[in-house]
Design a protein around this motif. Structure first.
Motif: not given
Lengths: 274, 301
Positions: B68-74, B76-77, B83-87
């Motif tokens: 999940l962390l990796v997916a989150w990072f990808l 947003s990257a 960014e104002y919805r998903l930091p």
């Protein structure tokens, strides 16, 4: 056997004399559940130290009778006395053994056995007594185990040790070996006889097993209802005095004869015929 | 083993005490002990086996969070979500560092944890007492359980206005609300468990002359220890739930306040941080009770 049976008691801390066993008298005992008569007019005199087996069809009130002797249930009519004084409420002169071992799962066999000690037993004395009893029933090596760690036979032996802990005058056993496998059951029967020699007590035992009754008991009491009037409730149909001193030969011919008679009394033909 | 040896064949006393065969020998002569039964012992699994299995389970449990962390990072990257919805994970991390440095994070966590623990303690003690009363006494049950059931049916947030009116906006009202949340799971499990203690064991206790109090302490309470712990576990989860409810509504400190505050200031990074913290705190306290449960189950069942 007579020498063998007296020697163990010599090593008990308080060698119990036969004075420990108490006589039981039932007179006119009956029990009615919600106007349904289960037992009626049961008269029976049991001598101190005697072994009596109660047999009868399922639901004929054998267990009810046992529960009444130990005070777990009260008769609707009649009275029960132990050693001449009436049973009123839970009677601690009696010890009960159930078909299930009913051990507390969170206690070791040793601490389960302790539950049977009379209230106010000194700690050291109680521990010594428990140790002796566990040895007597062959569990000396297993005293620290929990009930779930041992076999059904071992659990039942622990429950026997617990029942003996307070040196009961009367030991009532409700189908104590009924849930065990056939081989273990035979071993337990011998153990019970050893215990009876080592710790004299009166034993009243309910069983479904005619062979067991004939092997263990001085007298076999057949309970049942009159076939002509089954609604009247069960009472004593016959009392069979079992010949021969214990230990008996399981294959004895006289016993085989009595077996047929008792099975007949239970409504089971010894030979299946169509 | 199948045949009783006569006394002559019995082994001589090994102690040399001179007494005739001891009870122990008497019993083992007949094969009741050692040889006849030891094979029947059910052995518990060896320690090492269990450990190894647990390590594997912990690793397996960490796989999904890592993914999940990796997916989150990808996400947003790559700028898939603004960014104002998903930091980005790193901005949440920065928010955490900033908070940690000025000390507010510790204060918020401490005050929230304190509220949870106080409310949980008060609620479970009361739940235990009421559960025991209702579970053990027919009269207690007849008298109390309908009323307690009705109170239980009230959605717990419905108490908030009343609590605020009566107690005010302070620690007491928050702790009270959390206690209400923690009370019912404990009450329900304890009352139910006590009512269903194996009647065979209770009868056994009676037959061996145990009085009411002894029956309670020696048979009934030990029998329900596992249920009490699982009730406590549920209650703790409820306590965190009610904490956030209480803090969302009226507070100037704590994680719930942080949620509202971040929402009002449009700080999505802090929102994410708080939610993650709530998850970690809840899971940690639950794991602690889980350890207690494991120990008690081993001890009491």
């Amino acid at each position: 056997m007579s020498t063998a049976s007296t020697s163990p008691s010599a090593t008990l801390s308080q060698p119990s004399s036969s004075a420990g066993a108490l006589g039981v008298r039932l007179s006119g005992v009956g029990r009615t559940f919600d106007s349904k008569v289960v037992l009626r007019d049961v008269d029976l005199d049991i001598a101190a130290g005697e072994i009596v087996a109660l047999i009868g069809a399922s639901g004929c009130g054998k267990s009810t009778l046992l529960r009444q002797i130990s005070g777990l249930d009260q008769p609707s009519t009649g009275r029960i006395t132990i050693d001449g004084s009436p049973v009123a409420g839970i009677d601690l002169r009696c010890s009960v053994g159930f078909q299930e071992p009913r051990l507390l799962p969170w206690r070791s066999l040793e601490h389960n056995t302790e539950l049977g000690l009379p209230r106010g037993t000194a700690k050291g004395e109680g521990r010594e007594r428990v140790r002796e009893l566990l040895r007597l029933v062959g569990l000396g090596h297993a005293s620290g185990l929990r009930p779930r760690q041992v076999s059904g036979g071992m659990a039942q032996r622990a429950s026997l040790a617990r029942a003996l802990a307070r040196r009961p005058g009367v030991l009532v056993l409700d189908e104590p070996f009924g849930a065990l496998d056939a081989l273990t059951r035979l071993q337990m029967q011998d153990l019970l006889l050893d215990v009876h020699s080592a710790e004299p007590t009166t034993i009243i035992l309910v069983t479904h097993d005619v062979d067991e009754a004939l092997y263990l008991a001085d007298r076999v009491v057949l309970l049942g209802a009159d076939p002509q009037a089954p609604a009247d409730g069960a009472t004593i149909r016959s009392i069979t005095v079992v010949p021969g001193a214990r230990p008996r030969d399981r294959g004895d011919a006289t016993l085989a004869h009595l077996r047929v008679e008792l099975l007949d009394g239970l409504g089971v033909s010894a030979h299946h015929s169509s | 083993m199948t045949e009783k040896p006569s006394l002559a064949e019995a082994p001589a006393p090994d102690s040399g005490a001179g007494a005739p065969a001891s009870l122990h020998q008497y019993a083992s002569t007949y094969g009741y002990s050692a040889a006849g039964t030891e094979g029947n012992l059910v052995r518990e699994p060896v320690r090492g086996e269990r450990r190894g299995g647990q390590g594997w389970i912990i690793v397996a449990g960490l796989v999904l969070p890592a993914l999940l962390l990796v997916a989150w990072f990808l996400i947003s990257a790559l700028g898939l979500v603004p960014e104002y919805r998903l930091p980005a994970p790193q901005s949440v991390w920065l928010a955490a560092v900033e908070f940690a440095e000025n000390g507010t994070l510790a204060t918020h966590i401490a005050i929230s944890t304190q509220r949870v623990l106080l409310g949980f303690a008060a609620g479970s003690i009361l739940g235990l007492a009421l559960g025991a009363l209702v579970g053990l006494s027919k009269w207690g049950s007849a008298f109390l359980s309908p009323t307690i059931g009705a109170f239980r049916a009230v959605p717990s947030l419905a108490w908030v206005p009343l609590l605020v009116l009566y107690i005010g906006i302070n620690e007491d009202s928050k702790v009270t609300l959390i206690a209400i949340g923690a009370l019912f799971p404990v009450y329900t499990t304890v009352a139910g468990a006590l009512r269903h203690v194996d009647p065979h064991l209770v009868e056994l206790g009676r037959a061996y002359g145990l009085g009411r109090l002894q029956l309670l302490t020696q048979v009934q309470l030990p029998a329900v220890v596992p249920s009490i712990v699982s009730g406590l576990r549920l209650a703790l989860a409820q306590a965190w739930l009610f904490l956030v409810a209480a803090e969302l509504i009226a507070s100037s400190m704590g994680l719930g306040f942080l949620l509202v505050d971040s929402q009002n200031n449009g700080r999505v990074d802090r929102l994410f941080l708080t939610i993650i913290l709530l998850g970690i705190l809840g899971k940690t306290t639950d794991a602690l009770i889980g350890l207690l449960e494991k120990y008690l189950l081993k001890r009491w069942s």
